[in-house]
Write a protein that holds these residues in place. Structure first.
Motif, PDB file in Angstrom:
ATOM      1  N   THR A 194       0.844  -1.193   0.000  1.00  0.00           N
ATOM      2  CA  THR A 194       0.000   0.000   0.000  1.00  0.00           C
ATOM      3  C   THR A 194       0.881   1.245   0.000  1.00  0.00           C
ATOM      4  O   THR A 194       2.095   1.173   0.221  1.00  0.00           O
ATOM      5  CB  THR A 194      -0.918   0.041   1.236  1.00  0.00           C
ATOM      6  N   GLY A 195       0.261   2.368  -0.216  1.00  0.00           N
ATOM      7  CA  GLY A 195       0.993   3.626  -0.200  1.00  0.00           C
ATOM      8  C   GLY A 195       0.087   4.782  -0.570  1.00  0.00           C
ATOM      9  O   GLY A 195      -1.114   4.611  -0.782  1.00  0.00           O
ATOM     10  N   THR A 196       0.670   5.969  -0.690  1.00  0.00           N
ATOM     11  CA  THR A 196      -0.097   7.158  -1.074  1.00  0.00           C
ATOM     12  C   THR A 196       0.411   7.780  -2.368  1.00  0.00           C
ATOM     13  O   THR A 196      -0.317   8.509  -3.034  1.00  0.00           O
ATOM     14  CB  THR A 196      -0.044   8.221   0.039  1.00  0.00           C
ATOM     15  N   GLU A 197       1.666   7.507  -2.732  1.00  0.00           N
ATOM     16  CA  GLU A 197       2.239   8.038  -3.964  1.00  0.00           C
ATOM     17  C   GLU A 197       2.953   6.913  -4.708  1.00  0.00           C
ATOM     18  O   GLU A 197       3.360   5.923  -4.107  1.00  0.00           O
ATOM     19  CB  GLU A 197       3.234   9.172  -3.667  1.00  0.00           C
ATOM     20  N   TYR A 198       3.090   7.102  -6.019  1.00  0.00           N
ATOM     21  CA  TYR A 198       3.711   6.072  -6.859  1.00  0.00           C
ATOM     22  C   TYR A 198       5.152   6.420  -7.216  1.00  0.00           C
ATOM     23  O   TYR A 198       5.531   7.589  -7.283  1.00  0.00           O
ATOM     24  CB  TYR A 198       2.909   5.885  -8.149  1.00  0.00           C
TER      25      TYR A 198
END
Length: 501
Positions: free
Chosen positions: A437-441
């Motif tokens: 998971t994360g918030t930015e690529y």
């Protein structure tokens, strides 16, 4: 009596000096004075073509009215001393031929020499009669969020004072013209693990795909690599399976073919698109809504890399391409991208040279220029780009036959970004896909305005969605296009069909 004469003479001299300095202060803020010092080759011409000189009201806005704080403020005096001193120094000592004039048009620079309080003083009414609905929405958004988002008027009106060819901040209302040529009836046949040219049925477009043989490599940079960052380690031994990768970034011709077939005014939730990319039974996709402005920035489309689209749009393109061809297309993983860019090498770049030798940053670069002998033929970056994207044919290919992996545009990977991603990865990992998971690529490769240190094979970066959407006036904001980043694009990977080795 003598003392009185001395006092009167001193007073008179003081008054004369004050008047002289005031005259100099006032005249040095006049347009002719500004033009005599500024050596930009078309500053005056572009100003005279702009709405600040040729506006419907007939009022001419001068240099100082934008490039200094409002008249009468103490801030104006100090800004004048600071900016004037810097400009005078540049005029006398700098080599004008080495100045990147195109970079001076960019918001990052222009925002430092235009004062928002001066804009607001002239434009007290942000909702004049006849303004469009989109402009009303944008101005209300500005008034509500200017302080929180650090918005400036120039963020959306970059060409108000100096005309910039191709610049627009209004919604694009026309579909791009389709490329002429033979329309492909069927996709390519992948009969073996070898380079091939994918043909996209129903379009005149094709994509050259390079066969990248699988292998094992050391991912990341060791602590001795010059100009490295902490998120590039620890180094991990990684194995990747064979795959096909596009020779260049996806071009405007290819992206506009996708846009022309799928464009919409609605939106498919991003979660559905990402889920669909792992399903075989999806038969259609909803494509991008119209962007604001001209996404190609007026630089030209064709075979230049498509830019400004979001990760979601890149993923949707991959799903569309998979549906059109029957082959499995996707974005590369971060491991695949680094393996591909290295092309079997284990040095900072896939070509010879040290980052310190090529970097234009640092104290000594004020006195000597960086060496561009090799890097300039292999990458489009700050030293040779003219601050815009370039044609893929202008650079050499790496050992795998891939072009523009470094420079030109940052390229999306499928992985979520994490600064400690390599610490989370097991040494000896096979086909790793990054954090769950994360918030930015992750984005890789640097772009046309990047310094050479950001073009190293191991250099990592990531999307900055909130900042890259600062000036988007829509609510909710676009999920297709960024409004405040130009150097972002992508290339595709095709998975090797079963039975092909």
């Amino acid at each position: 009596m003598k003392k009185i004469y001395i006092v009167l003479i001193a007073f008179a001299l003081g008054v004369a000096l004050t008047l002289a300095l005031d005259t100099v202060y006032v005249r040095s803020s006049q347009d002719n004075s500004c033009m005599s010092c500024h050596v930009h080759p078309d500053a005056e011409a572009s100003w005279k073509q702009s709405v600040h000189h040729n506006g419907s009201t007939g009022t001419t806005t001068g240099c100082a009215e934008c490039h200094l704080p409002p008249e009468g403020s103490s801030a104006r005096f100090f800004a004048k001393m600071k900016l004037g001193g810097r400009d005078l120094f540049s005029y006398i000592f700098k080599n004008k031929e080495n100045i990147n004039w195109e970079a001076k048009r960019e918001l990052q620079y222009a925002g430092k020499i235009v004062f928002n309080e001066s804009c607001e003083k002239c434009h007290e009414n942000l909702l004049p009669k006849g303004v469009s609905d989109d402009a009303i929405t944008a101005h209300l958004y500005y008034e509500e969020n200017a302080e929180k988002l650090n918005l400036q008027c120039i963020s959306c009106h970059l060409d108000a004072g100096h005309v910039i060819p191709g610049y627009s901040h209004s919604k694009m209302n026309l579909a791009p013209q389709k490329k002429e040529g033979k329309i492909h009836e069927a996709p390519a046949t992948i009969a073996s693990f070898a380079d091939f040219e994918e043909t996209i049925p129903g379009t005149a477009e094709s994509i050259v795909m390079k066969a990248i043989p699988g292998g094992t490599f050391l991912m990341g940079s060791n602590e001795n690599e010059p100009l490295r960052r902490d998120d590039e380690g620890p180094v991990r031994k990684v194995t990747v399976s064979s795959f096909f990768m596009a020779e260049t970034e996806i071009t405007w011709d290819q992206f506009w073919a996708f846009y022309g077939e799928t464009m919409s005014e609605g939106r498919t939730p991003p979660s559905k698109i990402y889920a669909n990319n792992s399903r075989p039974d999806v038969d259609a996709v909803s494509g991008p809504t119209p962007p604001y402005g001209a996404p190609d920035q007026g630089w030209g489309a064709g075979s230049r890399p498509a830019i400004t689209m979001q990760h979601y749009a890149a993923e949707t393109f991959c799903q569309w391409l998979s549906l059109k061809t029957g082959h499995k297309y996707r974005l590369p993983t971060e491991a695949e991208w680094e393996y591909a860019v290295r092309g079997g090498t284990d040095t900072p770049y896939w070509f010879e040279g040290s980052p310190k030798k090529y970097s234009d940053e640092g104290f000594w670069r004020k006195f000597s220029s960086a060496d561009t002998t090799i890097i300039a033929s292999c990458a489009i970056y700050s030293a040779n780009s003219g601050n815009r994207t370039g044609e893929p044919a202008s650079v050499a290919a790496n050992p795998f036959g891939l072009k523009n992996m470094l420079g030109n545009v940052m390229e999306y990977c499928s992985d979520w970004y994490a600064a400690d991603a390599y610490s989370q990865m097991a040494d000896g990992a096979v086909d790793p896909k990054g954090p769950a998971t994360g918030t930015e690529y992750v984005v890789r490769g640097g772009y046309y305005a990047s310094d050479a240190k950001e073009l190293r094979c191991a250099a990592r970066a990531h999307t900055e969605t909130a900042r890259w959407l600062t000036t988007d006036p829509q609510n909710p904001k676009s999920i297709w296009w960024y409004s405040d980043i130009k150097g972002i694009g992508f290339r595709v990977v095709c998975e090797v069909p079963e039975g092909i080795y």
